[in-house]
Motif scaffolding. Structure first.
Motif, short mmCIF file in Angstrom:
data_model
loop_
_atom_site.label_atom_id
_atom_site.label_comp_id
_atom_site.label_asym_id
_atom_site.label_seq_id
_atom_site.Cartn_x
_atom_site.Cartn_y
_atom_site.Cartn_z
N GLU A 104 1.01 -1.19 -0.01
CA GLU A 104 -0.14 -0.15 -0.01
C GLU A 104 0.72 1.40 -0.04
O GLU A 104 0.82 2.19 -0.73
N ILE A 121 -8.99 4.11 -2.42
CA ILE A 121 -8.57 3.21 -1.61
C ILE A 121 -9.49 2.22 -1.09
O ILE A 121 -10.61 2.43 -0.55
N GLN A 124 -7.14 -1.98 3.19
CA GLN A 124 -7.48 -1.33 4.63
C GLN A 124 -6.33 -1.75 5.54
O GLN A 124 -6.37 -2.17 6.74
N MET A 126 -3.65 0.32 6.34
CA MET A 126 -3.21 1.58 6.93
C MET A 126 -4.31 1.88 8.17
O MET A 126 -5.47 1.57 8.01
N GLN A 130 -2.54 7.17 9.90
CA GLN A 130 -1.90 7.06 8.61
C GLN A 130 -2.63 7.61 7.58
O GLN A 130 -2.22 8.44 6.64
N LEU A 131 -3.91 7.31 7.46
CA LEU A 131 -5.04 7.82 6.59
C LEU A 131 -4.81 9.38 6.37
O LEU A 131 -5.23 10.16 5.47
N GLU A 132 -5.15 9.65 7.73
CA GLU A 132 -5.42 11.11 7.71
C GLU A 132 -4.26 11.88 7.53
O GLU A 132 -4.37 13.07 6.74
N GLY A 135 -4.10 12.03 3.78
CA GLY A 135 -5.38 12.80 3.19
C GLY A 135 -5.18 14.15 3.59
O GLY A 135 -5.66 15.03 2.83
N GLN A 142 -11.84 6.79 0.34
CA GLN A 142 -11.89 5.51 0.63
C GLN A 142 -13.10 4.73 0.07
O GLN A 142 -14.24 5.63 -0.01
N TYR A 146 -13.80 1.44 5.00
CA TYR A 146 -13.24 2.90 5.34
C TYR A 146 -12.96 2.74 7.10
O TYR A 146 -13.57 2.31 7.67
N LEU A 152 -11.68 12.55 6.42
CA LEU A 152 -11.49 11.84 5.25
C LEU A 152 -12.99 11.37 4.66
O LEU A 152 -13.89 11.11 5.11
N TYR A 154 -15.42 8.77 2.19
CA TYR A 154 -15.51 7.65 1.82
C TYR A 154 -16.84 7.55 1.26
O TYR A 154 -17.78 8.11 1.56
#
Length: 335
Positions: A104, A121, A124, A126, A130-132, A135, A142, A146, A152, A154
């Motif tokens: 990923e 994405i 999943q 992360m 990490q996603l924030e 983003g 997502q 999600y 974020l 989704y």
């Protein structure tokens, strides 16, 4: 902790807000902007200006991260993404992550190296932090899977509600001993669908039997192996809810290999409404996910983010349905 996270913590705001201040977003309140700028000054934080300048140059490439290319569930979603991408002049790059965090991150580095403009994405690996962080600097949406966050976007179905309705349907046609073929909690959708299963049982005053819950992954072999374990655990349930159609096909294959008839002996419900669920014998009762619509909506949101037409993250649930086919039947007395 990265420097931008330190700024966010000191200013008591999100990383996304710090990013918006750095990019002179006009929708940031002046009081918030002042707090962030004070934190930047106090920490002597210096953003990477060259990276920010590079980000303004479009590549017209979108990353689409999938956990596997072998599951036909994703094909219609990719078609929806591709349709909107074509209309807007973008190309998509399919990235098969095999649910690996390292893979990923390798693919998402293409955003950092400015070789793609954004990412959809469906994997999943992360966590939400990490996603924030990702983003805050790059457009991402997502899709299906999600991690809920106010920062974020989704697009999905309401997995918990859909699973609840599927299990409630089984209860309504007389089943009381209902097994679950689920997934390990690597996927948020698996957790949500399992919770829907449990809530349906609670609302019907049916005691939860942990021995009727077997977890694997979303694939055919996993469904087959989980059904074998259910048969070995003791008396068979009168119905099984599998949280994907590929699992449901595996379940039916395992049952029939042991001489157990579907639906005469055991009813089976799946989830997704992939093309195979309609042509399999018996046709599989399943939750229908409008995958094409979900994919196209995710792409629309992503393009708005890329073009800075959408400031606030969007949380979108697309309506699901329950399709009743030949894999389920009414029982004369509750079992």
């Amino acid at each position: 902790m990265t420097p931008i996270q330190e700024v966010a913590e000191r200013a008591s705001v999100s990383v996304a807000t710090v990013s918006r201040v750095l990019n002179n977003n006009p929708y940031v309140k002046e009081a918030t902007r002042e707090k962030v700028m004070k934190a930047i000054k106090a920490l002597n934080y210096s953003p990477n200006m060259s990276g920010r300048i590079l980000r303004r140059n479009e590549t017209k490439v979108i990353l689409v991260l999938l956990p596997t290319i072998s599951n036909p569930f994703y094909s219609k979603a990719v078609a929806g993404i591709s349709h909107i991408a074509d209309k807007m002049g973008y190309l998509i790059m399919i990235c098969n992550t095999e649910s690996s965090l390292n893979k990923e991150m390798e693919y998402l580095n293409l955003l950092r190296f400015k070789q793609a403009d954004g990412a959809i994405i469906m994997t999943q690996a992360m966590d939400v932090k990490q996603l924030e962080e990702l983003g805050a600097s790059y457009p991402i949406v997502q899709c299906f899977e999600y991690r809920h966050s106010d920062n974020l976007s989704y697009v999905s179905v309401d997995n918990e509600k859909a699973a609840y309705e599927a299990v409630n349907y089984l209860i309504g046609i007389g089943h009381r001993r209902i097994g679950l073929v689920g997934c390990h909690p690597q996927f948020s959708s698996a957790e949500q669908r399992e919770e829907g299963y449990k809530r349906a049982l609670r609302d019907a005053n049916i005691d939860l039997d942990p021995g009727l819950i077997i977890r694997g992954n979303y694939g055919f072999k996993s469904g087959h192996d989980c059904a074998i374990k259910l048969m070995e655990n003791g008396p068979l349930p009168s119905a099984i809810f599998a949280i994907s159609d590929m699992q449901a096909i595996g379940v039916i294959k395992a049952l029939t290999s042991r001489g157990i008839k579907v639906p005469r002996d055991v009813s089976v419900v799946g989830f997704d409404n992939i093309a195979f669920s309609a042509i399999y014998d018996p046709g599989i009762t399943t939750v229908s996910q409008p995958t094409y619509k979900i994919g196209s909506k995710a792409m629309e949101i992503l393009i708005k983010q890329i073009k800075c037409e959408s400031i606030n993250p969007q949380h979108v649930f697309i309506k699901h349905g329950l399709i009743v086919r030949e894999s389920t039947m009414q029982v004369d007395s509750p079992v």
